[in-house]
Design a protein around this motif. Structure first.
Motif: not given
Length: 258
Positions: A15-30, A60-64
């Motif tokens: 999911a992080l490879k696709r989106e870059g970042s996700i919220s903790l709540a979204a991660a829990a739902r996923l 390791d995402n340089p954007q963040f």
């Protein structure tokens, strides 16, 4: 790490490879688990996944990556920051409770508040707290909001910070930003700053964005507010006038160029 935890971590990585970042709540739902379980999984990822202000990113995402350090920002656009501090000072009245954001932009304001003035200062920034602690201001009350300390911005983050802001009666909130974009709003480098900024914007009577000209037409990773969320915007110089002249979607009487 058990097999189910490993499967959840792989799902989060994809999911992080696709989106870059996700919220903790979204991660829990996923992952169909609680947020606490996600936190435990992240702790077992050996640093591969990081959590910033309620969002998950690949470490390791340089954007963040941390791209802001307080010491390197202190002297940038010092003259503009001084003028901005003068303009912000004119907005403060006796008896005000002030929220003062982190970073270096608002430090000249902190240094200029008159010694005898009766104010309460609320901050989650260590550099702001240290400046006021060193000043001899007999009528000033200082409220320092603590939590997990982030050295790069000399500020604190976490639920305790935002909960405390919501309990306080703040007359004026002075907010800083690393990016101020006409269409994309106000943003900063660090996700842990988002929640306290948004809490201050939500609960203060008056919200003032203070950003020197180097922040205009810039967008950073962590969005925290639309420009319309502010009652006033203070910025500087000819770039500020050019920015306003391009038809920024904020009423001109709410923007002051110093």
């Amino acid at each position: 790490m058990n097999e189910r935890s490993a499967e959840r971590l792989e799902r989060l990585r994809e999911a992080l490879k696709r989106e870059g970042s996700i919220s903790l709540a979204a991660a829990a739902r996923l992952c169909r688990v609680s947020e606490m379980t996600v936190r435990r999984d992240i702790a077992a990822s050996h640093g591969a996944i990081a959590s910033f202000g309620g969002h998950l990113v690949m470490a390791d995402n340089p954007q963040f990556a941390v791209a802001y350090h307080l010491d390197t920002q202190r002297d940038r656009f010092a003259g503009a920051k001084q003028r901005l501090g003068n303009a912000a000072l004119e907005m403060i009245e006796e008896g005000d409770t002030l929220f003062i954001d982190c970073g270096t932009t608002l430090m000249p304001l902190c240094a200029q508040i008159p010694r005898e003035m009766n104010v309460t200062v609320v901050t989650y920034a260590l550099n702001v707290a240290n400046l006021f602690a060193q000043r001899d201001m007999p009528n000033m009350r200082l409220v320092v909001l603590g939590g997990l300390y982030y050295a790069s911005s000399q500020s604190f983050g976490g639920q305790d910070v935002t909960s405390a802001i919501r309990r306080l009666g703040i007359n004026k909130a002075f907010l800083s930003a690393a990016g101020v974009h006409a269409d994309k709003g106000a943003s900063c480098f660090h996700f842990h700053e988002v929640a306290p900024k948004q809490a201050a914007i939500e609960h203060a009577e008056r919200r003032i964005l203070v950003a020197d000209e180097s922040k205009l037409d810039v967008m950073r990773a962590a969005f925290f507010a639309e420009l319309s969320d502010f009652d006033a915007i203070l910025t500087s110089g000819e770039p500020g006038r050019d920015w306003l002249g391009r038809g920024v979607s904020v009423a001109p009487d709410r923007i002051e160029i110093v």
